[in-house]
Design an enzyme around this catalytic site. Sequence first.
Site, mmCIF file in Angstrom:
data_model
loop_
_atom_site.group_PDB
_atom_site.id
_atom_site.type_symbol
_atom_site.label_atom_id
_atom_site.label_comp_id
_atom_site.label_asym_id
_atom_site.label_seq_id
_atom_site.Cartn_x
_atom_site.Cartn_y
_atom_site.Cartn_z
ATOM 1 N N HIS A 179 0.967 -1.266 0.030
ATOM 2 C CA HIS A 179 0.040 -0.065 0.034
ATOM 3 C C HIS A 179 0.567 1.160 -0.047
ATOM 4 O O HIS A 179 0.380 2.288 -0.354
ATOM 5 C CB HIS A 179 -1.052 0.028 1.087
ATOM 6 C CG HIS A 179 -0.607 0.138 2.474
ATOM 7 N ND1 HIS A 179 -0.217 -0.729 3.522
ATOM 8 C CD2 HIS A 179 -0.458 1.324 3.045
ATOM 9 C CE1 HIS A 179 0.201 -0.212 4.606
ATOM 10 N NE2 HIS A 179 0.106 1.100 4.451
ATOM 11 N N ASP A 237 1.533 -7.613 2.513
ATOM 12 C CA ASP A 237 1.511 -6.423 2.118
ATOM 13 C C ASP A 237 2.789 -5.767 2.103
ATOM 14 O O ASP A 237 3.603 -5.300 2.912
ATOM 15 C CB ASP A 237 0.789 -5.631 3.435
ATOM 16 C CG ASP A 237 0.579 -4.359 2.965
ATOM 17 O OD1 ASP A 237 0.777 -3.491 1.763
ATOM 18 O OD2 ASP A 237 -0.429 -3.392 3.542
ATOM 19 N N SER A 270 4.015 2.242 8.223
ATOM 20 C CA SER A 270 3.728 1.069 7.231
ATOM 21 C C SER A 270 5.261 1.068 6.561
ATOM 22 O O SER A 270 5.748 2.005 6.069
ATOM 23 C CB SER A 270 2.742 1.647 6.293
ATOM 24 O OG SER A 270 1.306 1.067 6.996
HETATM 25 N N1 ARG Z 1 -4.602 0.204 7.504
HETATM 26 C C1 ARG Z 1 -3.248 0.514 7.021
HETATM 27 C C2 ARG Z 1 -2.687 1.800 7.077
HETATM 28 O O1 ARG Z 1 -3.099 2.460 7.791
HETATM 29 C C3 ARG Z 1 -3.296 -0.326 5.626
HETATM 30 C C4 ARG Z 1 -3.931 0.483 4.758
HETATM 31 C C5 ARG Z 1 -3.796 -0.257 3.464
HETATM 32 N N2 ARG Z 1 -4.951 -1.073 2.938
HETATM 33 C C6 ARG Z 1 -6.136 -0.836 2.565
HETATM 34 N N3 ARG Z 1 -6.897 -2.002 2.457
HETATM 35 N N4 ARG Z 1 -6.625 0.235 2.466
HETATM 36 O O2 ARG Z 1 -2.283 2.321 6.108
HETATM 37 N N1 ASP Z 2 -1.169 1.268 8.040
HETATM 38 C C1 ASP Z 2 -0.407 2.294 8.568
HETATM 39 C C2 ASP Z 2 0.531 2.928 7.739
HETATM 40 O O1 ASP Z 2 0.134 3.278 6.422
HETATM 41 C C3 ASP Z 2 0.102 1.792 9.687
HETATM 42 C C4 ASP Z 2 -0.867 2.122 11.060
HETATM 43 O O2 ASP Z 2 -1.626 3.026 10.981
HETATM 44 O O3 ASP Z 2 -0.622 1.324 11.895
HETATM 45 O O4 ASP Z 2 1.455 3.696 8.060
#
Ligand code: ARG
Ligand code: ASP
Length: 722
Positions: free
Chosen positions: A86, A222, A653
């Site tokens: 991502h 990921d 991330s």
């Molecule tokens: N929650 C994670 C972060 O804040 C991963 C986000 C990417 N994945 C998604 N399905 N949008 O970045």
């Molecule tokens: N998914 C998040 C990021 O993109 C990480 C988190 O918020 O735990 O940095």
Amino acid sequence: MKKIKILFTAILIVLFTAARADEGMWLPLLLEKLNEKQMKSLGMKISASDIYNINKGSLKDAIVSFGGFCTGEVISSQGLVLTNHHCGFDAIQNHSTLEHNYIRDGFWSRNNGEELPNAGLFVTFIVRIEDVSTQALAGVSSSMSESERQSQIDKNLNQLKTTVKKESYQDSFVRGFFEGNQYYLFVTETYKDVRLVGAPPSAIGNFGKDTDNWSWPRHTGDFSMFRIYCGKDGKPADYSPDNVPFTPKKSLSISLDGVKEGDFTMVFGFPGRTTEYLPSPAVDQIMRVNDPAKISIRDKALGVIDGFMRKDEQIKIQYAAKYAGIQNAFKKWQGEVLGLNRTDGVGKKKTYETEFQKRVDADPKWKAVYGSLLSDLSALYKEFEPYALHRDYFNEIVGRIEIFGVYTQLNKLATIREKNGPEAFQKALPAAKGALSDFYKEYSPVVDRKLFEVLMKKFVEDQDPKFLDAGFLAKAKSYNGDYAKFAAEIYDSSALDESARILTGLDKDADLFIQLFRVDPAVKLYTQLAGAFNSTVVKKLNELQSKINQLQRTYMQAQMDVMKERKFYPDANSTLRVAYGNVKGYKARDAVEYTYYTYLDGVMEKYKPGDYEFDVPEKLRTLYANKDYGQYGAAGKMPVCFIAANHTTGGNSGSPALDAYGNLVGLNFDRVWEGTMSDINYDPSICRNIMVDIRYVLFIIDKYAGATRLVKEMKLVHPRKK
Ligand code: ARG
Ligand code: ASP
């Protein structure tokens, strides 16, 4: 009574000290002083100077800020960088077309020549960190207004900048910490030629998509891979086909042994923003007012975009990154409210504040300076509330409708022409056109028109009319609730949603173009909305915010003075930090407890043939059926993800998860649902970060994609066989 009191004090001490063992995002240069002992007691086998050292290569030399929004780490002597899928997604999307759909199918370069350049993408190393609080705060006094204070600090920092020792190809910047009570200098090295090396298909890299996002058990691979290129002299250079792979000072060794329950782990990266030191009324406001408002607006926006993406493959590519971004915060805010409720975040803050106030009141010296802090903050936040709510509406609605985004870009250009003349305009034109054409590549006028229809209705109907422009309100009301008609009137007559007209118009007759631009209906509407927003909200908001900032700074200092037994770490501010904690599961809710590892078996349990989120590529199914895991499996199974108690946030991330020896064992990418409130009120009982096991990453690269050339560059180790 006395017994109760003693018990209460004991509980408090546990609450503020022992229970916070896992909490914190620490500055690498202070680890030795503040954390090393505890890290070793949790199992770390290396020393703080192996993590951060400015005299020899240390782990920090393998960590990069990836594009300023994520973290990456160098994992080979040839500049190979690992980050999340991502995080690399924008690059993957930019290279994707209907014929070469790297989002859907993945991408694997077969040699360095096939690695794909990405304009605008960069990675930044941290060369050195220094405490410059004394210099930054010289001449600053508590009687100064916020703006006087800021201009004194700016003056100091400008002065400081001229004396920083660094190479010509390095940069430096200074950031405030602890709400501006301390300042640190960062000397950095930025590389701008960063090429895409490989990415798995989304069915692996984003397996489980939005349903699984922010949750555990997780089965997402990921990750994506890039390579840093530099000039032949090894120094940073703009993109050139002649650039060569970068040789880092340090690259991470990769452990093939995984982790077990209770093992030490640490996460090294660039957390973006947290607000751990807010008082209870501010937290209450976020839960009760801001998060719910933003959630309900995004719910509508997502419904619109999703509807189009599901039936149109082109729109699906165009809006993939945008959609994921909107959805990500939308879902996080829901988890945040839930977690704050479940752990009684506000109640805990209140208990803490009661103790703080008690100590302050008991000491006349403190009472004089800190006595009314909490009540002053509370009053300010109360006054702030309606303005903050309208700000959220404006940003989430006017900021989401993209025709207004075109306005912002063109307005800059028009202003240049009007203020600085045709020559300045011609100079600014190519860059502006570039930005606009990038924008239009990911823009669909039909989607935008529908967004306008759905969101404008909310904007008008949900809000206190006193914040809205009277003329606008009268116009909106004249459609009698038919917002489709309102949208049609704007979009049918505006040129801003038509890329060809805008881009050729800019080339032809700029004067005429700007005349037309100024009377475009979308422009007139935006001017009306923004004008009301600036006069009724922004001015007041800034005024209150500056008072809040001042008090929050004092409150931060006060906590450090008064709550002596507590070890404080600065809120995240996109600078390099270390978080550490042990591998462990958690109790999510009554009768539900999660273990800490997931396996490929779980991917197959979730597998739904042909599904948008849970399809599994055939090759992966075959590898699973044959248990063909190569050197990456463990006891006949393929590990996929694991969790631990590392305090992380957005920006973390792509951060490496390191074992007790500093070997790479995982790649951080998310947090568990119940614990997303860790940005506001970390709670060790349920806050866990989610990492993809590095063995799964290697398995996908090697066995799934056959990109064995990449694995050959890496240094694989077996620390458990020592
Ligand atoms: N929650 C994670 C972060 O804040 C991963 C986000 C990417 N994945 C998604 N399905 N949008 O970045
Ligand atoms: N998914 C998040 C990021 O993109 C990480 C988190 O918020 O735990 O940095």
